[in-house]
Design a protein around this motif. Structure first.
Motif, PDB file in Angstrom:
ATOM      1  N   VAL A  31       0.824  -1.222   0.000  1.00 58.08           N
ATOM      2  CA  VAL A  31       0.000   0.000   0.000  1.00 58.08           C
ATOM      3  C   VAL A  31       0.850   1.260   0.000  1.00 58.08           C
ATOM      4  CG1 VAL A  31      -2.000  -1.111   1.062  1.00 58.08           C
ATOM      5  CG2 VAL A  31      -0.254  -0.057   2.518  1.00 58.08           C
ATOM      6  N   SER A  32       2.126   1.113  -0.340  1.00 59.35           N
ATOM      7  CA  SER A  32       3.029   2.262  -0.263  1.00 59.35           C
ATOM      8  C   SER A  32       2.669   3.367  -1.244  1.00 59.35           C
ATOM      9  CB  SER A  32       4.477   1.819  -0.468  1.00 59.35           C
ATOM     10  OG  SER A  32       4.638   1.255  -1.753  1.00 59.35           O
ATOM     11  N   ASP A  33       1.894   3.056  -2.275  1.00 57.90           N
ATOM     12  CA  ASP A  33       1.508   4.101  -3.211  1.00 57.90           C
ATOM     13  C   ASP A  33       0.150   4.723  -2.867  1.00 57.90           C
ATOM     14  OD1 ASP A  33       0.215   1.742  -3.837  1.00 57.90           O
ATOM     15  OD2 ASP A  33       0.356   2.019  -6.008  1.00 57.90           O
ATOM     16  N   LEU A  56      -0.954   6.803   8.966  1.00 56.08           N
ATOM     17  CA  LEU A  56      -0.018   5.953   9.702  1.00 56.08           C
ATOM     18  C   LEU A  56       0.666   6.746  10.802  1.00 56.08           C
ATOM     19  CD1 LEU A  56       1.648   4.023   6.745  1.00 56.08           C
ATOM     20  CD2 LEU A  56      -0.019   3.117   8.369  1.00 56.08           C
ATOM     21  N   MET A  57       1.070   7.975  10.483  1.00 60.34           N
ATOM     22  CA  MET A  57       1.766   8.798  11.471  1.00 60.34           C
ATOM     23  C   MET A  57       0.812   9.232  12.589  1.00 60.34           C
ATOM     24  SD  MET A  57       4.595   8.291  10.227  1.00 60.34           S
ATOM     25  CE  MET A  57       5.250   8.860  11.762  1.00 60.34           C
ATOM     26  N   ASP A  58      -0.380   9.669  12.224  1.00 57.44           N
ATOM     27  CA  ASP A  58      -1.366  10.068  13.238  1.00 57.44           C
ATOM     28  C   ASP A  58      -1.694   8.903  14.167  1.00 57.44           C
ATOM     29  OD1 ASP A  58      -1.486  12.586  12.088  1.00 57.44           O
ATOM     30  OD2 ASP A  58      -3.434  12.265  11.117  1.00 57.44           O
ATOM     31  N   LEU A  59      -1.908   7.744  13.582  1.00 61.72           N
ATOM     32  CA  LEU A  59      -2.238   6.559  14.367  1.00 61.72           C
ATOM     33  C   LEU A  59      -1.093   6.197  15.303  1.00 61.72           C
ATOM     34  CD1 LEU A  59      -3.892   4.070  15.115  1.00 61.72           C
ATOM     35  CD2 LEU A  59      -2.997   2.967  13.069  1.00 61.72           C
ATOM     36  N   SER A  60       0.131   6.202  14.792  1.00 59.12           N
ATOM     37  CA  SER A  60       1.261   5.815  15.639  1.00 59.12           C
ATOM     38  C   SER A  60       1.425   6.769  16.824  1.00 59.12           C
ATOM     39  CB  SER A  60       2.552   5.744  14.820  1.00 59.12           C
ATOM     40  OG  SER A  60       2.922   7.012  14.317  1.00 59.12           O
ATOM     41  N   GLU A  61       1.194   8.038  16.608  1.00 55.49           N
ATOM     42  CA  GLU A  61       1.298   9.006  17.705  1.00 55.49           C
ATOM     43  C   GLU A  61       0.184   8.816  18.723  1.00 55.49           C
ATOM     44  OE1 GLU A  61       1.467  12.698  15.549  1.00 55.49           O
ATOM     45  OE2 GLU A  61       3.534  12.319  14.896  1.00 55.49           O
ATOM     46  N   ARG A  62      -1.014   8.495  18.248  1.00 56.72           N
ATOM     47  CA  ARG A  62      -2.122   8.259  19.178  1.00 56.72           C
ATOM     48  C   ARG A  62      -1.905   7.000  20.012  1.00 56.72           C
ATOM     49  NH1 ARG A  62      -7.964   9.481  16.675  1.00 56.72           N
ATOM     50  NH2 ARG A  62      -8.447   8.285  18.535  1.00 56.72           N
ATOM     51  N   VAL A  63      -1.350   5.974  19.391  1.00 54.86           N
ATOM     52  CA  VAL A  63      -1.078   4.737  20.130  1.00 54.86           C
ATOM     53  C   VAL A  63      -0.008   4.991  21.193  1.00 54.86           C
ATOM     54  CG1 VAL A  63      -0.143   2.386  19.948  1.00 54.86           C
ATOM     55  CG2 VAL A  63      -1.842   3.197  18.297  1.00 54.86           C
ATOM     56  N   ALA A  64       1.017   5.752  20.837  1.00 59.02           N
ATOM     57  CA  ALA A  64       2.073   6.055  21.810  1.00 59.02           C
ATOM     58  C   ALA A  64       1.510   6.774  23.032  1.00 59.02           C
ATOM     59  CB  ALA A  64       3.165   6.907  21.156  1.00 59.02           C
ATOM     60  N   ALA A  65       0.545   7.645  22.820  1.00 65.83           N
ATOM     61  CA  ALA A  65      -0.029   8.423  23.915  1.00 65.83           C
ATOM     62  C   ALA A  65      -1.191   7.709  24.616  1.00 65.83           C
ATOM     63  CB  ALA A  65      -0.512   9.777  23.393  1.00 65.83           C
ATOM     64  N   ALA A  66      -1.680   6.622  24.047  1.00 59.23           N
ATOM     65  CA  ALA A  66      -2.881   5.957  24.563  1.00 59.23           C
ATOM     66  C   ALA A  66      -2.748   5.502  26.011  1.00 59.23           C
ATOM     67  CB  ALA A  66      -3.257   4.770  23.681  1.00 59.23           C
ATOM     68  N   ASP A  67      -1.590   5.011  26.397  1.00 61.89           N
ATOM     69  CA  ASP A  67      -1.413   4.532  27.768  1.00 61.89           C
ATOM     70  C   ASP A  67      -0.842   5.616  28.689  1.00 61.89           C
ATOM     71  OD1 ASP A  67       1.200   4.618  26.902  1.00 61.89           O
ATOM     72  OD2 ASP A  67       1.630   2.503  27.268  1.00 61.89           O
ATOM     73  N   GLN A  69      11.072   6.138  18.984  1.00 64.87           N
ATOM     74  CA  GLN A  69      11.924   5.554  17.948  1.00 64.87           C
ATOM     75  C   GLN A  69      11.094   4.808  16.901  1.00 64.87           C
ATOM     76  OE1 GLN A  69      14.687   3.223  20.297  1.00 64.87           O
ATOM     77  NE2 GLN A  69      16.264   4.806  20.086  1.00 64.87           N
ATOM     78  N   ALA A  70      10.073   4.094  17.349  1.00 62.98           N
ATOM     79  CA  ALA A  70       9.203   3.369  16.417  1.00 62.98           C
ATOM     80  C   ALA A  70       8.484   4.349  15.487  1.00 62.98           C
ATOM     81  CB  ALA A  70       8.204   2.512  17.189  1.00 62.98           C
ATOM     82  N   ILE A  71       8.040   5.468  16.024  1.00 65.97           N
ATOM     83  CA  ILE A  71       7.372   6.486  15.202  1.00 65.97           C
ATOM     84  C   ILE A  71       8.359   7.051  14.177  1.00 65.97           C
ATOM     85  CG2 ILE A  71       6.322   8.788  15.243  1.00 65.97           C
ATOM     86  CD1 ILE A  71       5.159   7.978  18.028  1.00 65.97           C
ATOM     87  N   LYS A  72       9.579   7.303  14.593  1.00 66.13           N
ATOM     88  CA  LYS A  72      10.602   7.803  13.662  1.00 66.13           C
ATOM     89  C   LYS A  72      10.869   6.779  12.560  1.00 66.13           C
ATOM     90  CE  LYS A  72      12.994  10.888  16.861  1.00 66.13           C
ATOM     91  NZ  LYS A  72      14.235  11.139  17.621  1.00 66.13           N
ATOM     92  N   LEU A  73      10.916   5.499  12.921  1.00 68.92           N
ATOM     93  CA  LEU A  73      11.114   4.444  11.940  1.00 68.92           C
ATOM     94  C   LEU A  73       9.968   4.429  10.926  1.00 68.92           C
ATOM     95  CD1 LEU A  73      12.571   1.929  10.839  1.00 68.92           C
ATOM     96  CD2 LEU A  73      11.293   0.587  12.521  1.00 68.92           C
ATOM     97  N   LEU A  74       8.739   4.522  11.415  1.00 62.79           N
ATOM     98  CA  LEU A  74       7.590   4.556  10.513  1.00 62.79           C
ATOM     99  C   LEU A  74       7.653   5.759   9.579  1.00 62.79           C
ATOM    100  CD1 LEU A  74       4.706   3.453  12.863  1.00 62.79           C
ATOM    101  CD2 LEU A  74       5.405   2.324  10.750  1.00 62.79           C
ATOM    102  N   ARG A  75       8.025   6.901  10.129  1.00 60.01           N
ATOM    103  CA  ARG A  75       8.142   8.108   9.304  1.00 60.01           C
ATOM    104  C   ARG A  75       9.166   7.877   8.186  1.00 60.01           C
ATOM    105  NH1 ARG A  75       8.431  11.836  13.122  1.00 60.01           N
ATOM    106  NH2 ARG A  75       6.201  12.186  12.994  1.00 60.01           N
ATOM    107  N   LEU A  76      10.292   7.304   8.539  1.00 61.84           N
ATOM    108  CA  LEU A  76      11.327   7.019   7.556  1.00 61.84           C
ATOM    109  C   LEU A  76      10.830   6.025   6.509  1.00 61.84           C
ATOM    110  CD1 LEU A  76      14.289   7.336   6.653  1.00 61.84           C
ATOM    111  CD2 LEU A  76      14.845   5.449   8.188  1.00 61.84           C
ATOM    112  N   LEU A  77      10.188   4.972   6.951  1.00 62.62           N
ATOM    113  CA  LEU A  77       9.677   3.967   6.016  1.00 62.62           C
ATOM    114  C   LEU A  77       8.649   4.541   5.055  1.00 62.62           C
ATOM    115  CD1 LEU A  77       9.357   0.800   8.272  1.00 62.62           C
ATOM    116  CD2 LEU A  77      10.947   1.163   6.369  1.00 62.62           C
ATOM    117  N   THR A  78       7.796   5.424   5.541  1.00 59.01           N
ATOM    118  CA  THR A  78       6.785   6.008   4.645  1.00 59.01           C
ATOM    119  C   THR A  78       7.420   6.914   3.605  1.00 59.01           C
ATOM    120  OG1 THR A  78       6.298   7.847   6.141  1.00 59.01           O
ATOM    121  CG2 THR A  78       4.908   5.878   6.335  1.00 59.01           C
ATOM    122  N   LEU A  79       8.617   7.409   3.896  1.00 58.37           N
ATOM    123  CA  LEU A  79       9.320   8.265   2.935  1.00 58.37           C
ATOM    124  C   LEU A  79      10.126   7.472   1.916  1.00 58.37           C
ATOM    125  CD1 LEU A  79      10.675  11.047   5.324  1.00 58.37           C
ATOM    126  CD2 LEU A  79       8.775  11.226   3.695  1.00 58.37           C
TER     127      LEU A  79
END
Length: 157
Positions: free
Chosen positions: A95-97, A104-115, A124-134
């Motif tokens: 689904v990269s295109d 993906l970024m919004d979701l990852s940030e919400r999950v990080a803050a959920a607890d 670091q996981a969010i940064k990795l996702l950001r890099l991968l999406t680029l």
């Protein structure tokens, strides 16, 4: 341990071009699961956040909550294995295109803050996702029947 026992059951589903909804849902779920497992303790509130995010934005309307929950649990478990990077890349690549990067970024940030405790590994996981999406290679669209395994693609009759 054979590969058959540890293969990803989602692999067939998420690589079929006719399953775009399933692929997009898996990409969203893997983003949330990656952040959730980053601090070594997956909280039910993190899984619930993933499902709520997908539901609130109507991003996978044809996939039920039970399926999303099972997908999250399965992918979170796979992310605890040594080949977790391959699991993430293989799930995001189909689904990269699509225009999912901001979700993906919004979701990852919400999950990080959920607890209510953003762990440095979650950052670091969010940064990795950001890099991968680029940088993730874009999925190639191949018309059905365009490539035959028994005939070289370069031969033109």
């Amino acid at each position: 341990m054979s590969d058959a026992n540890h293969s990803n059951p989602l692999e067939i589903e998420i690589t079929e071009p006719s399953r775009l909804n399933e692929q997009a849902a898996a990409a969203l779920v893997i983003a949330g699961a990656l952040v959730a497992v980053a601090d070594r303790r997956v909280s039910p509130v993190e899984r619930d956040e993933v499902i709520s995010f997908i539901r609130d934005r109507d991003l996978a309307p044809h996939i039920g909550d039970d399926r999303l929950t099972a997908m999250f649990d399965e992918l979170a478990e796979r992310l605890e294995q040594p080949d977790f990077a391959n699991v993430v890349i293989d799930t995001l690549r189909p689904v990269s295109d699509l225009a999912l990067a901001s979700h993906l970024m919004d979701l990852s940030e919400r999950v990080a803050a959920a607890d209510e405790d953003v762990h440095p590994h979650e950052v670091q996981a969010i940064k990795l996702l950001r890099l991968l999406t680029l940088v993730l290679p874009r999925a190639k669209q191949v018309p059905s029947g365009a490539v035959r395994a028994d005939k070289p693609a370069a031969s033109a009759g």
